[in-house]
Scaffold this active site. Structure first.
Site, PDB file in Angstrom:
ATOM      1  N   SER A 148       0.830  -1.217   0.000  1.00 25.45           N
ATOM      2  CA  SER A 148       0.000   0.000   0.000  1.00 25.45           C
ATOM      3  C   SER A 148       0.856   1.255   0.000  1.00 25.45           C
ATOM      4  CB  SER A 148      -0.852   0.092   1.255  1.00 25.45           C
ATOM      5  OG  SER A 148      -1.729  -0.911   1.344  1.00 25.45           O
TER       6      SER A 148
ATOM      7  N   LYS B 109     -13.414   3.325  -1.303  1.00 25.13           N
ATOM      8  CA  LYS B 109     -13.685   2.020  -1.921  1.00 25.13           C
ATOM      9  C   LYS B 109     -15.017   2.122  -2.652  1.00 25.13           C
ATOM     10  CE  LYS B 109     -13.316  -2.765  -1.497  1.00 25.13           C
ATOM     11  NZ  LYS B 109     -13.583  -3.031  -2.890  1.00 25.13           N
TER      12      LYS B 109
ATOM     13  N   ASP C 163     -10.333   3.804  17.647  1.00 25.88           N
ATOM     14  CA  ASP C 163     -11.224   3.802  16.487  1.00 25.88           C
ATOM     15  C   ASP C 163     -10.956   5.060  15.647  1.00 25.88           C
ATOM     16  OD1 ASP C 163     -13.242   3.856  14.655  1.00 25.88           O
ATOM     17  OD2 ASP C 163     -14.890   3.768  16.102  1.00 25.88           O
TER      18      ASP C 163
ATOM     19  N   ASP D 121      -6.808   5.238   5.165  1.00 31.43           N
ATOM     20  CA  ASP D 121      -6.897   4.061   4.285  1.00 31.43           C
ATOM     21  C   ASP D 121      -7.808   3.008   4.913  1.00 31.43           C
ATOM     22  OD1 ASP D 121      -6.328   2.438   2.112  1.00 31.43           O
ATOM     23  OD2 ASP D 121      -4.424   1.719   2.898  1.00 31.43           O
TER      24      ASP D 121
ATOM     25  N   ALA E   3      -2.226   0.361  10.089  1.00 30.47           N
ATOM     26  CA  ALA E   3      -1.455  -0.885  10.139  1.00 30.47           C
ATOM     27  C   ALA E   3      -1.462  -1.629   8.789  1.00 30.47           C
ATOM     28  CB  ALA E   3      -2.047  -1.791  11.221  1.00 30.47           C
ATOM     29  N   PRO E   4      -0.355  -2.254   8.405  1.00 30.67           N
ATOM     30  CA  PRO E   4       0.914  -2.365   9.148  1.00 30.67           C
ATOM     31  C   PRO E   4       1.838  -1.153   9.012  1.00 30.67           C
ATOM     32  CG  PRO E   4       1.038  -3.633   7.117  1.00 30.67           C
ATOM     33  CD  PRO E   4      -0.357  -3.080   7.178  1.00 30.67           C
ATOM     34  N   GLY E   5       1.493  -0.170   8.156  1.00 32.56           N
ATOM     35  CA  GLY E   5       2.285   1.055   8.225  1.00 32.56           C
ATOM     36  C   GLY E   5       2.902   1.570   6.936  1.00 32.56           C
ATOM     37  N   GLY E   6       2.430   1.066   5.799  1.00 32.77           N
ATOM     38  CA  GLY E   6       2.997   1.519   4.516  1.00 32.77           C
ATOM     39  C   GLY E   6       2.814   3.016   4.281  1.00 32.77           C
TER      40      GLY E   6
HETATM   41  C1  LIG Z   1      -5.979  -1.376   3.991  1.00 32.09           C
HETATM   42  S1  LIG Z   1      -5.433  -1.466   5.622  1.00 32.09           S
HETATM   43  C2  LIG Z   1      -4.341  -0.114   5.752  1.00 32.09           C
HETATM   44  C3  LIG Z   1      -3.008  -0.347   5.138  1.00 32.09           C
HETATM   45  C4  LIG Z   1      -2.057   0.791   5.423  1.00 32.09           C
HETATM   46  N1  LIG Z   1      -2.459   2.025   4.773  1.00 32.09           N
HETATM   47  C5  LIG Z   1      -0.656   0.468   4.994  1.00 32.09           C
HETATM   48  O1  LIG Z   1      -0.139   1.135   4.099  1.00 32.09           O
HETATM   49  O2  LIG Z   1      -0.048  -0.443   5.552  1.00 32.09           O
HETATM   50  C6  LIG Z   1      -6.803  -0.914   6.514  1.00 32.09           C
HETATM   51  C7  LIG Z   1      -6.557  -0.781   7.991  1.00 32.09           C
HETATM   52  O3  LIG Z   1      -7.645  -0.051   8.542  1.00 32.09           O
HETATM   53  C8  LIG Z   1      -7.843  -0.509   9.852  1.00 32.09           C
HETATM   54  N2  LIG Z   1      -9.177  -0.091  10.290  1.00 32.09           N
HETATM   55  C9  LIG Z   1     -10.376  -0.445   9.779  1.00 32.09           C
HETATM   56  N3  LIG Z   1     -11.369   0.159  10.471  1.00 32.09           N
HETATM   57  C10 LIG Z   1     -10.765   0.915  11.422  1.00 32.09           C
HETATM   58  C11 LIG Z   1     -11.243   1.778  12.441  1.00 32.09           C
HETATM   59  N4  LIG Z   1     -12.550   1.993  12.606  1.00 32.09           N
HETATM   60  N5  LIG Z   1     -10.339   2.395  13.226  1.00 32.09           N
HETATM   61  C12 LIG Z   1      -9.012   2.201  13.067  1.00 32.09           C
HETATM   62  N6  LIG Z   1      -8.506   1.395  12.107  1.00 32.09           N
HETATM   63  C13 LIG Z   1      -9.369   0.759  11.304  1.00 32.09           C
HETATM   64  C14 LIG Z   1      -7.645  -2.005   9.763  1.00 32.09           C
HETATM   65  O4  LIG Z   1      -7.289  -2.524  11.032  1.00 32.09           O
HETATM   66  C15 LIG Z   1      -6.503  -2.106   8.742  1.00 32.09           C
HETATM   67  O5  LIG Z   1      -5.261  -2.229   9.403  1.00 32.09           O
END
Ligand SMILES: C[S@@+](CC[C@H](N)C(=O)[O-])C[C@H]1O[C@@H](n2cnc3c(N)ncnc32)[C@H](O)[C@@H]1O
Length: 368
Positions: free
Chosen positions: A199, A316, A271, A287, A232-235
């Protein structure tokens, strides 16, 4: 044969050509139709599902100089590339494709300064990419020989040739800076292992595609603060930390050790829809995979309340009615920011996006 083409913009265009991800032709066709009508062109759109490109053919020839000025590839959300086209060469003989292409270029009465051979992004068309690499230099020599090419000459357009199959070539032209930054609109970005997830390339592409150089320089500087919702994971966090920003990464999931090792990141397990920073930050990036209207409402709220100056976010989209979904989000953001002043809202279906698009939002007064 006409005389050697002059060093000026004498070209006449026959329409527009856009490249996209396969499966998004319908959206590009609708956008292209609107765009053409908006700049006063009449004609018709043509595409084939899965072909990854869409053409608009004008009823009357158009002066390239007029069209090209207005033909910025960033204008269409779902297009990776947008070019005026001026000739289509069919039935290219396998043993000598250069001669008919050079002849069509010369007949167009225009000299070019750069040459790019491209294919649509489909498995079938990409089989031409080896040929495109091998063919570029010999074709350039042939164009130079007939006086239709002067490498690097100032003020001359770029020549883009699209090969959807072995026997067809679409001849297109662009003014410098108006076409996509990368051939075929496909960025060749390298993923570093410490960047945690693929990502990361999406945010890297968004930064180059959605921001001007001035905006990048002003907002991606050491010492500024950012929040990454759904980190997470942090990209995405890594892209910001790597540029010297201090990042609050909000996610209940674990962050990659390589991202935390930058020592620029605070991980908050919370959250992302309810967490807010104690003081304003330069950037909020988001994201989280959720309903697009929910994300649109969230980013608009952060901007309207001054919690961040700018935001990059993913929406999305549904499989159907994608344009309607985008317009719904745009309307929602516009309504929320009605009292806040003029704003910049940009959307792009990036190469690294699949069923989502990426957006940029900032108040004009706040952002360079
Ligand atoms: C597509 S991943 C993100 C990838 C990230 N941008 C990266 O580059 O590694 C989506 C993330 O959103 C988090 N997520 C989904 N709903 C959330 C919420 N309500 N609050 C915090 N994090 C949330 C999920 O735990 C997941 O880690």
């Amino acid at each position: 044969m006409p005389a050697t083409p002059p060093n000026r913009l004498g070209l006449t265009a026959s329409g527009l050509l856009a490249l996209c991800r396969a499966g998004f032709e319908k959206e590009v066709a609708a956008e292209l139709d609107d765009f053409a009508a908006g700049i006063g062109l009449t004609g018709f759109v043509r595409t084939r599902p899965g072909s990854a490109f869409v053409t608009f053919e004008t009823h009357e020839p158009v002066a390239f100089a007029d069209l090209a000025e207005r033909c910025d590839w960033r204008t269409l959300i779902f297009a990776r590339q947008l070019l005026p086209w001026f000739a289509r060469v069919d039935d290219l003989p396998e043993r000598d494709r250069a001669t008919p292409i050079a002849t069509a270029t010369r007949n167009a009465g225009q000299r070019f300064a750069q040459l790019m051979l491209e294919t649509p992004d489909t498995d079938e068309a990409k089989q031409q990419s080896g040929f495109c690499r091998r063919f570029t230099v010999p074709l350039q020599h042939e164009l130079e020989r007939i006086g239709a090419f002067r490498e690097g000459a100032k003020g001359l357009p770029e020549l883009h040739i699209l090969f959807p199959d072995t026997s067809t070539a679409w001849l297109c032209a662009a003014l410098p800076g108006q076409a996509a930054l990368w051939p075929m609109g496909i960025p060749r970005l390298r993923m570093l292992r410490e960047a945690a997830s693929r990502s990361t390339l999406k945010l890297a592409e968004a930064i180059f595609t959605l921001l001007s150089e001035t905006e990048r320089n002003a907002s991606l500087r050491a010492g500024l603060r950012a929040v990454d919702l759904g980190a997470a994971p942090g990209g995405w966090t890594w892209q910001l930390a790597h540029r010297g920003l201090r990042v609050t990464a909000v996610d209940n999931g674990p962050m990659a050790p390589s991202v935390m090792a930058t020592e620029m990141v605070e991980h908050v397990r919370a959250d992302g829809f309810t967490w807010r920073p104690q003081r304003p930050v330069e950037w909020m990036v988001c994201d989280m995979v959720e309903q697009p209207t929910r994300i649109a409402a969230l980013v608009a709220d952060w901007i309207a309340t001054g919690r961040c100056r700018r935001t990059i976010f993913n929406l999305k989209l549904p499989m159907k009615k994608r344009l309607e979904a985008v317009e719904q989000c745009r309307a929602l953001i516009t309504k929320r920011l009605a009292q806040a002043g003029p704003f910049e809202l940009r959307f792009k279906h990036l190469y690294h996006d699949r069923e989502e698009i990426t957006g940029y939002l900032a108040l004009r007064a706040a952002a360079v």
